[in-house]
Design an enzyme around this catalytic site. Structure first.
Site, PDB file in Angstrom:
ATOM      1  CG  ASP A 178      -1.943   1.024   1.291  1.00 30.93           C
ATOM      2  OD1 ASP A 178      -2.864   0.930   0.470  1.00 30.93           O
ATOM      3  OD2 ASP A 178      -1.866   1.940   2.133  1.00 30.93           O
ATOM      4  CD  GLU A 236      -2.107   2.141  -3.619  1.00 32.57           C
ATOM      5  OE1 GLU A 236      -3.188   2.703  -3.837  1.00 32.57           O
ATOM      6  OE2 GLU A 236      -1.477   2.338  -2.566  1.00 32.57           O
TER       7      GLU A 236
END
Ligand code: GLC
Length: 558
Positions: A227, A286
């Site tokens: 993330d 990401e």
């Protein structure tokens, strides 16, 4: 003319053990994103959970995906739906237990499915014990060094330390009240105030995450979706952005807190850990970057395996724009020896059936299916977001009272529309929650539209015209055709304006993929044996030509 949607599905759609064991499985993998809150609820509390996912693993296997990525299920106050982690080694009771996670991994592996988990290293929850201790111990304490605490500007420190804005709106800084009750230092949170950013210059932070990686690798996970992989290192001195500072999800501008060169050191470190485990464990970034070439930097030898292709996700339904982003992506990834990835939807963006059609319901499903065939025809790895295989639209009319996306409440011009793609899946039945939970009329944490009865898994299963059966066929054909899946390049073919047509070659044969992105039907040569079409095709009786309607794609074996 005859009309044909031909889905010539190979009989051996089943994966063989050998196929899942193949080297570098991730280069061509189809990875299905499970958003645990909204997938399947086993205990009837209205929120999906790990046992619910476990029960539905056979569905995912039958769908034909290679791996599953689970959004966070860790202990969390859920200020940002679990992307605010209070304990990286515990499962939140709302989702189950560590034993549930272990069993889920074992069962998935038994079915030949790999499992990737989300890792949230840029920030934690304000309830994480380190942050709580940092608050208690006050300015100058060693715990505060693990975060970005700074004195404020202005005579009394009443102004934030710099002009950075949070992705969810408002300042990226919040001021704390010190243990003696006085207004004190500020701390950085690039997302919600409940998500304080770690200071990755601190060795203890690095060591902690090495340990977290090992914890989950020891449990058997096949990799991590990282993330905000572009956010962990901030520019030295935390300089002002200046000018327009509002930041959005997927922001791809050059900013002093995103895509700093220092992050790459972290991924070199993590790759060595991943490689020290048997069985090809992977890291997926990401990373919001300004170009696909910047994304490719995360995938240089010795770094991560894949990065999400947000340039592709954000490209309009326009033939020239798509061709450009496909070409740029393949070139950028080939330059570092990494697979390209393709993604149309996830838990942060408007579902692509709604997004690509601009809200025009008449073209939503045909266009989404054509877009799927294009994506699955491209070389590399593909991400499918739960529910897109059902053709689910974005839910655009959620009342403010049920919304939970923190961006919605922070205001400041942020769209805050992420709840609309997170509505729980419809599995069966005529009434909400459509089999999402165990009881016929149980709760679901977001309400499902009445129109979803006909979109449920049960309603679509066995209907050859359904989007679900189309996905099953497409994934089966992709698995059976050596020219589809992993690879590095396409050969573009001449085609009428508005049509994308390319060939892919492999030892076992070639496949042509053509997609009509324009607004009018296009006449194409019949390239060979039709493998699959996303909608009806008009085929010339002498089979020399085929008419590809607008918003339709097809694959041919040549
Ligand atoms: C990522 C996640 C998003 C989350 C944010 C903060 O962008 O995909 O859902 O809100 O990070 O963790």
């Amino acid at each position: 003319m005859t009309s044909q949607t031909s889905a010539v599905v190979p009989q051996s759609a089943d994966r063989s053990a050998a196929a899942t064991q193949r080297e570098e499985w991730w280069r061509g993998a189809v990875i299905y994103q499970v958003y645990p809150r909204s997938f399947a609820d086993s205990d009837g509390d209205g929120i999906g959970d790990l046992p619910g996912i476990r029960e539905r693993l056979p569905y995912l296997r039958r769908l034909g995906v290679d791996a599953v990525w689970l959004s966070p299920f860790y202990a969390s106050p859920q200020a940002d739906a679990g992307y605010d982690v209070a304990d990286y080694r515990r499962v939140d009771p709302v989702f189950g237990t560590l034993d549930d996670a272990r069993e889920l991994l074992d069962e998935a592996h038994g079915l030949g499915l790999r499992v990737i988990v989300d890792l949230v290293p840029n920030h934690c929850s304000d309830q994480h014990e380190w942050f709580q201790q940092a608050l208690r111990e006050g300015p100058g304490s060693p715990m505060r060094e693990r975060f970005h605490f700074r004195p404020g500007q202005g005579d009394d420190g009443e102004l934030p330390p710099n002009d950075w804005q949070s992705v969810f709106g408002g300042s990226a800084w919040d001021r704390v009240t010190e243990p003696d009750g006085t207004p004190g230092e500020w701390y950085l949170h690039l997302f919600a105030p409940q998500q304080p950013d770690f200071d990755w210059q601190h060795e203890t932070v690095r060591e902690e995450f090495r340990s977290v990686l090992r914890f989950w690798l020891d449990l058997g996970v096949d990799g991590f979706r990282i993330d905000v992989a572009h956010g962990m290192v901030k520019a030295p001195g935390l300089p002002d952005v200046g000018g327009r500072t509002e930041v959005q999800l997927l922001d791809n501008r050059e900013l002093p807190f995103f895509d700093q060169d220092g992050v790459h050191e972290i991924y070199h470190d993590w790759r060595a850990i991943l490689d020290s485990y048997p069985g090809e464990r992977i890291g997926v970034a990401e990373a919001w970057t300004s170009t696909v070439a910047r994304s490719a930097r995360y995938l240089r030898p010795g770094e991560l395996h894949q990065a999400f292709n947000f340039s592709y996700l954000t490209t309009d339904w326009d033939a020239d724009a798509l061709r450009t982003v496909i070409t740029d992506s393949l070139e950028a990834m080939a330059a570092v020896g990494a697979p390209a990835t393709w993604v149309l939807s996830n838990h942060d963006v408007v579902r692509h059936s709604t997004r690509l059609s601009g809200g025009d319901a008449a073209v939503a499903v045909p266009r989404a299916r054509a877009a799927t065939l294009l994506m699955l025809g491209l070389p590399g790895s593909v991400y499918v977001y739960q529910g897109e295989e059902l053709g689910l639209p974005e839910v655009t009319e959620l009342p403010a009272g049920v919304r939970q996306d923190p961006a919605f409440f922070r205001g400041d011009g942020q769209s805050g529309l992420r709840d609309g793609c997170r509505v729980p899946l419809p599995w069966s039945g005529e009434r909400a929650p459509y089999g999402f939970g165990p009881a016929g009329d149980g709760p679901s944490w977001l309400p499902q539209p009445e129109s979803w009865a006909k979109l449920s898994v049960a309603a679509q299963t066995g209907d050859p015209d359904s989007t679900l059966e189309f996905y099953r066929s497409a994934l089966a054909v992709r698995r059976a055709e050596p020219a589809l899946g992993a690879g590095e390049s396409v050969t573009w073919l001449d085609a009428p304006a508005g049509v994308l047509a390319f060939r892919r070659d492999a030892d076992g044969g070639s496949v042509v993929c053509a997609v009509n992105v324009g607004g009018t039907p296009a006449v194409l040569p019949s390239y060979g044996r039709l493998l699959l079409a996303s909608g009806p095709l008009a085929v010339d009786p002498d089979e020399a030509e085929v008419t590809l309607p607008a918003d339709t794609g097809a694959w041919w074996a040549v």
